[in-house]
Design an enzyme around this catalytic site. Structure first.
Site, short mmCIF file in Angstrom:
data_model
loop_
_atom_site.label_atom_id
_atom_site.label_comp_id
_atom_site.label_asym_id
_atom_site.label_seq_id
_atom_site.Cartn_x
_atom_site.Cartn_y
_atom_site.Cartn_z
N THR A 183 -1.63 5.49 2.15
CA THR A 183 -2.87 4.72 2.04
C THR A 183 -2.95 3.80 3.24
O THR A 183 -1.99 3.11 3.57
CB THR A 183 -2.91 3.90 0.74
OG1 THR A 183 -2.89 4.79 -0.38
CG2 THR A 183 -4.15 3.04 0.67
N LEU A 200 0.87 -1.17 0.00
CA LEU A 200 0.00 0.00 0.00
C LEU A 200 0.90 1.22 0.00
O LEU A 200 1.96 1.22 0.63
CB LEU A 200 -0.89 0.03 1.24
CG LEU A 200 -1.89 -1.12 1.41
CD1 LEU A 200 -2.69 -0.93 2.71
CD2 LEU A 200 -2.84 -1.23 0.23
N ASP A 201 0.50 2.25 -0.72
CA ASP A 201 1.28 3.48 -0.67
C ASP A 201 1.43 3.93 0.77
O ASP A 201 0.58 3.65 1.62
CB ASP A 201 0.58 4.58 -1.47
CG ASP A 201 0.53 4.29 -2.96
OD1 ASP A 201 1.39 3.53 -3.44
OD2 ASP A 201 -0.37 4.81 -3.64
N LYS A 202 2.49 4.66 1.04
CA LYS A 202 2.76 5.11 2.41
C LYS A 202 1.55 5.79 3.03
O LYS A 202 1.21 5.55 4.19
CB LYS A 202 3.96 6.06 2.41
CG LYS A 202 4.32 6.61 3.79
CD LYS A 202 5.52 7.55 3.72
CE LYS A 202 5.85 8.12 5.09
NZ LYS A 202 7.01 9.04 5.05
#
Length: 343
Positions: A161, A157-159
């Site tokens: 998100t 997951l993106d940082k």
């Protein structure tokens, strides 16, 4: 070709090429012809083919007392021994960072990742990551990924998100989870708060996604290159409804289900529909309506409004069907509440 895995025998021997502290796995291959590394991967399902290739090169595989180092050799019928050396310590430092654990067993762990936590250490972000936290939390229960005592991150997951993530604790689980994600045999649904509202209310977005030709730090929908990306979305709620029916609402809550896993896929796809995620510093071009902008400023909301709310899969080792669903984190719930007050 038939393979039969014998009951593992954990033996210690001073003559073992991996050393006296090695664990010895014994298994049997019945039949000939296949590449040895492939045959061993089927006979020893707890070890990935890549891991077996490394063990072969290190002289840790033997048959009838003879060390075998070539994975390209043809498999011969017989009993094989694999000397597993103790797992090496991971490079990142374990850190006592609180985690919200949804599920854990000997093979994998499922957590609800907070926004602001990166998955892996990287230049400029060496500490405070999910890997650092998992190294501390899992400790000696990590049996090692590729011979190193580390968690196996099979998806990211993106940082900024938040939401549900799974990580492997063993080679067997890592191999199985990687196969599930590669085959897209995973249920993944995200909740997004977007500017305006995509139209129609329910649709499938199928495009090519790759590096933007104008900004190499961004991803973009491309016409003739990139990788296939598929997202199904459903509008769940509208906020700030206009007086005229032919105008779009100020914002919306959208459920996005991934059928592929491209970098920034939901962020790019929602932006391509003219409904970028609120708070997205990269793809959120264009200002939202003034009341929405005021809500973002009031809450100091500075990340993309995206939460991985559902993750479902079949446990790669136990074959148990698992499904996890989490509520919006506090910051996104507060933003949603402010948006709901616009109606």
């Amino acid at each position: 070709m038939l393979f039969r895995l014998m009951a593992p025998e954990y033996l210690l021997t001073e003559d073992d090429p991996a050393g006296a502290d090695a664990d010895i796995l014994e298994g049997e291959i019945t039949g000939v012809g296949a590449r040895l590394d492939k045959a061993l991967a089927e006979a020893f399902p707890s070890l990935s083919r890549a891991r077996l290739q490394t063990l072969l090169a290190e002289g840790a595989v033997s048959k009838d007392g003879i060390i075998i180092t070539s994975g390209k050799a043809k498999a011969q019928a017989g009993r094989y021994q694999i000397a597993l050396p103790p797992v090496a310590p991971a490079d990142p430092e374990p850190e006592n960072i609180p985690l919200t654990v949804l599920f854990e067993d000997d093979h994998l762990i499922v957590i609800d990742k907070p926004a602001g936590m990166a998955a892996h250490p990287a230049p400029g972000c060496e500490r405070g990551t999910l890997v650092n936290a998992l190294l501390f939390h899992c400790g000696d229960s990590l049996s090692g990924i590729g011979g190193v005592a580390r968690p196996g991150i099979v998806h990211r997951l993106d940082k900024d998100t938040s939401g549900v993530m799974v990580a492997a604790k063993s080679d067997e689980a890592h191999k199985g989870l990687s196969a599930l994600f590669a085959a897209h045999d995973i249920e993944r649904t995200y909740t997004a708060l977007v500017r305006g509202c995509p139209s129609p209310d329910r649709d499938r977005i199928e495009t090519l996604i790759g590096r933007s030709p104008h900004d190499r730090k961004k991803m973009a929908v491309l016409k003739s290159s990139g990788r296939n990306a598929i997202t199904d979305y459903v509008v769940q709620q509208r906020f700030g409804l206009p007086a005229k029916a032919d105008r779009a609402p100020m914002a919306a809550r959208v459920a996005c289900t991934l059928h592929t896993g491209r970098t920034h896929q939901i962020r790019v796809h929602m932006a391509s529909k003219g409904a970028p995620l609120l708070g997205d510093p990269v793809y959120g071009s264009g200002a939202p309506a003034a009341p929405v902008r005021e809500a973002l400023e009031t809450l100091n909301f500075r990340r993309q409004a995206l939460h991985a709310s559902v993750l479902g899969f079949v446990h790669p080792v136990t074959r148990q069907a698992l499904r996890f669903e989490t509520a919006l984190p506090a910051d996104m719930q507060a933003l949603q509440d402010h948006l709901a007050a616009l109606d």
